[in-house]
Scaffold this motif. Sequence first.
Motif, PDB file in Angstrom:
ATOM      1  N   ARG A   7     -18.283 -32.152  -9.568  1.00  0.00           N
ATOM      2  CA  ARG A   7     -17.975 -30.902  -8.883  1.00  0.00           C
ATOM      3  C   ARG A   7     -17.324 -29.882  -9.821  1.00  0.00           C
ATOM      4  NH1 ARG A   7     -20.328 -34.284  -5.467  1.00  0.00           N
ATOM      5  NH2 ARG A   7     -19.178 -35.012  -3.652  1.00  0.00           N
ATOM      6  N   LEU A  60     -15.066 -29.634  -3.335  1.00  0.00           N
ATOM      7  CA  LEU A  60     -13.943 -30.020  -4.181  1.00  0.00           C
ATOM      8  C   LEU A  60     -12.621 -29.884  -3.433  1.00  0.00           C
ATOM      9  CD1 LEU A  60     -13.412 -31.012  -7.045  1.00  0.00           C
ATOM     10  CD2 LEU A  60     -13.207 -28.650  -7.788  1.00  0.00           C
ATOM     11  N   GLU A  62     -12.478 -32.725  -0.538  1.00  0.00           N
ATOM     12  CA  GLU A  62     -12.452 -34.101  -1.009  1.00  0.00           C
ATOM     13  C   GLU A  62     -11.143 -34.465  -1.707  1.00  0.00           C
ATOM     14  OE1 GLU A  62     -17.175 -35.192  -1.654  1.00  0.00           O
ATOM     15  OE2 GLU A  62     -15.882 -34.931  -3.411  1.00  0.00           O
ATOM     16  N   LYS A  63     -10.323 -33.472  -2.016  1.00  0.00           N
ATOM     17  CA  LYS A  63      -9.063 -33.737  -2.706  1.00  0.00           C
ATOM     18  C   LYS A  63      -7.865 -33.788  -1.764  1.00  0.00           C
ATOM     19  CE  LYS A  63      -8.470 -31.604  -6.671  1.00  0.00           C
ATOM     20  NZ  LYS A  63      -8.442 -30.538  -7.701  1.00  0.00           N
ATOM     21  N   SER A 120     -12.717 -34.318  -8.254  1.00  0.00           N
ATOM     22  CA  SER A 120     -12.604 -34.950  -6.934  1.00  0.00           C
ATOM     23  C   SER A 120     -12.426 -36.465  -7.084  1.00  0.00           C
ATOM     24  CB  SER A 120     -13.853 -34.665  -6.107  1.00  0.00           C
ATOM     25  OG  SER A 120     -13.971 -35.580  -5.037  1.00  0.00           O
ATOM     26  N   TRP A 159     -15.482 -38.403  -5.803  1.00  0.00           N
ATOM     27  CA  TRP A 159     -16.617 -38.404  -6.730  1.00  0.00           C
ATOM     28  C   TRP A 159     -16.377 -39.387  -7.866  1.00  0.00           C
ATOM     29  CZ3 TRP A 159     -17.084 -37.095 -11.925  1.00  0.00           C
ATOM     30  CH2 TRP A 159     -18.388 -37.004 -12.410  1.00  0.00           C
ATOM     31  N   THR A 205     -19.920 -38.867   1.261  1.00  0.00           N
ATOM     32  CA  THR A 205     -19.673 -38.349  -0.084  1.00  0.00           C
ATOM     33  C   THR A 205     -20.916 -38.374  -0.965  1.00  0.00           C
ATOM     34  OG1 THR A 205     -17.388 -39.142   0.073  1.00  0.00           O
ATOM     35  CG2 THR A 205     -18.221 -38.606  -2.129  1.00  0.00           C
TER      36      THR A 205
END
Length: 526
Positions: free
Chosen positions: A144, A192, A195-196, A257, A260, A436
């Motif tokens: 990402r 991004l 997902e964080k 991320s 990821w 994901t």
Amino acid sequence: MEGSVQINVLESHSNIEQEKKPILSWDVIIEKSLSNFGWMDFLQAVLVAVAMFFDAQQSFISIYTDNYPKWHCTNSICTSSSDICKLPRSSWSWDTHPSNTIISHWNLECASTFITGLPQSSFFIGCLLGSFFLAALADSSIGRKNMLIFSCVSMSITSMLIIFSTNVWIYSAMKFLIGFWRSSIGTCVLVLLTEKVSAEWRFRVGIVEYFTFTMGYMSLPGFAYINRNSSWKSLYIWSSVPAICYSVIAYLFVTESPRWLVMQGREKEILKMLKRVSSEESADDDSVNLASNLPKLPPKEKVSFFQLYSSIGELFHKRWAVIRMIAVMILGIGLGMVYFGMPLAVGNLGFNIYLAVVFSASMELPSCVATYFLENLRRKPSILVFSILGGICCVMCAVLENRVPAAKVVLAMVAFFGACTAYNVFLIYIIELFPTCVRNTTTSLVRQAIVFGCIFCPFLISAGRKNNIYSYGVFGVVIMLSNFTLFFLPETMGIVLCDTMDQQEKKEIAMSDAMNQDEKSRNVSV
């Protein structure tokens, strides 16, 4: 002796308990590790979301650079009601700098709607193709963060080169490239950001993206007004140079991320992330000891060119995913047409173009506030209500024509507010609908659908200068009809993000069974 024996017994007992401790899934580990949202996390979110500031400028810069400027008569042969195309060039003159827009610079005042609408349509075509080619790369080995930086730099450099265009055809080709490079920015930023953080903060963090996009949109009238007596080229320079500087800063400080990293099997990076998060939390927090009992990461393999796009094949392997994908893409066409079409159509309101853009952009702010309060409400009804509101106001704009200008401006603002709010919730909704392994790909495909509808907007807006039914009327009908696809989509409020297609499927089956069981219990109690 007895003391040492007791110590050995206690140690062995402790080891046995650790062995019995179940290994947590990566879903649970990441969710717990990211549960505490601090100032450093907020700064990371802001730094990532700033990319949307420059994305907004490139998306709407044509409002000024491609605008049809005002003109005035210079002798008695000409009148304000005259057809400019039937007058000799010496009898009229532009109100502003001769190169203020591409229309006046390349003498396109009498060109067809196809020619005048071609640059912005080329931009959207570039976005469409770019989403297809660049989307899957962020789900694969590139990631990402790197995809975001690459897109920002490429977009900015092309935006600087566009000032060397010598005609509308070269200009349109450069607009195509700008659209191509910026196509993955919105997707990478949204994925991004979400997902964080944990599910608790996902919706709130998503609002940061909308806010920075709004700020970028609202900055355009200021830049355009400052350069109102300059060439259209100055606007591209003002927007591209700061974007390049931002890309350097983001490359140095933005982190990747964690989800990821897990999917790519990058053990060192994910352990470093867990240790950093754990060190920022209290010692009695469960997440501090998460790193002591980790599941095995998937092995990191060399990825071929064709495997870069494997996430697309994985997405269409499941029937439920295909149905879901088609439904959200149709919904995206309707929402995108109004969300991007209304700002581009402000020139048709017959109002000051600088104030019109300010009023239009200002509706993004209450939309962000409304989106924040919709966090704890169901996604589907939220999208439906605000989409219908926007659609009805669009149709009313078409019916009013120019009979009541003030009322038309108000209706246009309300329509944009409804579309903005529905669009904001929709972007969070599609993040929650897919796991994901395909999230970046699905988000990009939906954005492709959004952009596909936008390709026709410049031509509809040009036709709408004579009859608003072709612009506002079409916008309203399309956004309302697209909401029928919500019947084929599940509710996702409060759902924990999954990593694989199988996990997503199992979790939704379990949720469906639980809902059916609750319904049966209520029926029995009645």
